[in-house]
Design a protein around this motif. Structure first.
Motif, mmCIF file in Angstrom:
data_model
loop_
_atom_site.group_PDB
_atom_site.id
_atom_site.type_symbol
_atom_site.label_atom_id
_atom_site.label_comp_id
_atom_site.label_asym_id
_atom_site.label_seq_id
_atom_site.Cartn_x
_atom_site.Cartn_y
_atom_site.Cartn_z
ATOM 1 N N GLY A 40 -3.148 -14.356 -5.027
ATOM 2 C CA GLY A 40 -1.378 -14.930 -5.773
ATOM 3 C C GLY A 40 -0.821 -13.587 -6.941
ATOM 4 N N GLN A 41 -1.409 -13.996 -8.079
ATOM 5 C CA GLN A 41 -0.634 -12.784 -9.241
ATOM 6 C C GLN A 41 -0.984 -11.521 -8.734
ATOM 7 N N PHE A 42 -2.872 -11.096 -8.936
ATOM 8 C CA PHE A 42 -2.520 -9.630 -7.704
ATOM 9 C C PHE A 42 -1.765 -9.352 -7.565
ATOM 10 N N GLY A 43 -0.963 -9.836 -5.945
ATOM 11 C CA GLY A 43 -0.221 -9.623 -5.014
ATOM 12 C C GLY A 43 1.187 -9.438 -5.667
ATOM 13 N N LYS A 44 1.590 -10.622 -6.624
ATOM 14 C CA LYS A 44 2.588 -10.141 -7.983
ATOM 15 C C LYS A 44 2.654 -9.153 -8.199
ATOM 16 N N ILE A 45 1.596 -8.617 -8.942
ATOM 17 C CA ILE A 45 1.927 -7.435 -9.326
ATOM 18 C C ILE A 45 1.431 -6.180 -8.407
ATOM 19 N N ASP A 46 0.771 -6.206 -7.193
ATOM 20 C CA ASP A 46 1.231 -5.135 -6.236
ATOM 21 C C ASP A 46 2.706 -4.811 -6.234
ATOM 22 N N ALA A 47 3.463 -6.493 -5.466
ATOM 23 C CA ALA A 47 5.498 -6.452 -5.954
ATOM 24 C C ALA A 47 5.622 -5.400 -6.301
ATOM 25 N N ALA A 48 5.904 -5.720 -7.750
ATOM 26 C CA ALA A 48 6.041 -4.995 -8.835
ATOM 27 C C ALA A 48 6.055 -3.488 -8.471
ATOM 28 N N ALA A 55 6.864 -5.150 -17.806
ATOM 29 C CA ALA A 55 7.102 -6.346 -18.471
ATOM 30 C C ALA A 55 6.290 -7.324 -17.156
ATOM 31 N N VAL A 56 7.034 -7.477 -15.903
ATOM 32 C CA VAL A 56 6.488 -8.327 -14.996
ATOM 33 C C VAL A 56 4.672 -8.096 -14.582
ATOM 34 N N ILE A 57 4.412 -6.655 -14.807
ATOM 35 C CA ILE A 57 3.265 -6.436 -14.120
ATOM 36 C C ILE A 57 2.212 -6.576 -15.883
ATOM 37 N N ALA A 58 2.675 -6.320 -17.081
ATOM 38 C CA ALA A 58 1.827 -7.157 -18.057
ATOM 39 C C ALA A 58 1.522 -8.864 -18.396
ATOM 40 N N LYS A 59 3.178 -9.419 -17.763
ATOM 41 C CA LYS A 59 2.768 -10.618 -17.393
ATOM 42 C C LYS A 59 1.766 -11.072 -16.792
ATOM 43 N N GLU A 60 2.156 -10.626 -15.143
ATOM 44 C CA GLU A 60 1.103 -11.124 -14.868
ATOM 45 C C GLU A 60 -0.326 -11.317 -14.437
ATOM 46 N N SER A 61 -0.590 -9.492 -14.948
ATOM 47 C CA SER A 61 -2.028 -8.842 -16.262
ATOM 48 C C SER A 61 -2.441 -10.662 -17.126
ATOM 49 N N HIS A 62 -1.385 -11.252 -18.448
ATOM 50 C CA HIS A 62 -1.752 -11.220 -18.890
ATOM 51 C C HIS A 62 -2.190 -12.741 -18.353
ATOM 52 N N LYS A 63 -1.303 -13.752 -17.451
ATOM 53 C CA LYS A 63 -1.963 -14.805 -17.074
ATOM 54 C C LYS A 63 -3.266 -14.775 -16.217
ATOM 55 N N LEU A 64 -3.662 -13.979 -15.258
ATOM 56 C CA LEU A 64 -4.802 -13.615 -15.183
ATOM 57 C C LEU A 64 -5.623 -12.860 -15.970
ATOM 58 N N LYS A 65 -5.542 -12.462 -16.320
ATOM 59 C CA LYS A 65 -6.577 -12.045 -17.423
ATOM 60 C C LYS A 65 -7.339 -12.935 -18.411
ATOM 61 N N GLY A 66 -6.173 -13.826 -18.310
ATOM 62 C CA GLY A 66 -6.952 -15.568 -19.425
ATOM 63 C C GLY A 66 -7.696 -16.197 -18.294
#
Length: 125
Positions: A40-48, A55-66
């Protein structure tokens, strides 16, 4: 790439135990939730939109990274850290390559972990 470059096996042993230990079904459920949420997070990054939604890409990347780091997906976490940390200076091409590599490594990590812990396959949806 070796499995040890892809996966932090010590981290996973803290979660799942040694291969010969009794498998914890609750941890298997958490793993499957992580996989679902990660997709789902990859999907959000793809959709951004890269040009306007950094900022959305960085935020979702941060969440998924953790999450990836918590489950020992070392290579995935490193690639997402690169995206998060360098989002303001990344070219679109570098972003795309890093994201594609992170997604491919995510899939490879899932396969590798499931092969090592057969109890995960039994709990798959």
């Amino acid at each position: 790439m070796s499995d040890s470059e892809l996966i932090d096996w010590e981290q996973l042993e803290m979660i799942f135990g040694e291969e010969e230990d009794e498998f914890d079904e609750d941890m298997a459920e958490l793993f499957h939730e992580f996989v679902e949420d990660g997709n789902g997070q990859f999907g959000k990054i793809d959709a951004a939109e890269f040009s306007s939604d950094r900022a959305v890409i960085a935020k979702e990347s941060h969440k998924l990274k953790g999450s990836a780091s918590n489950f020992g997906f070392t290579r995935v976490a490193n690639l997402l850290a690169h995206i998060e940390d360098d989002i303001e200076t990344l070219t679109f091409e570098d972003f795309t390559q890093s994201l594609q590599a992170a997604r491919a490594d995510f899939e490879k990590s899932i396969e590798t972990v499931m092969a090592r812990y057969p109890g995960l396959t039994a709990g798959a949806n």
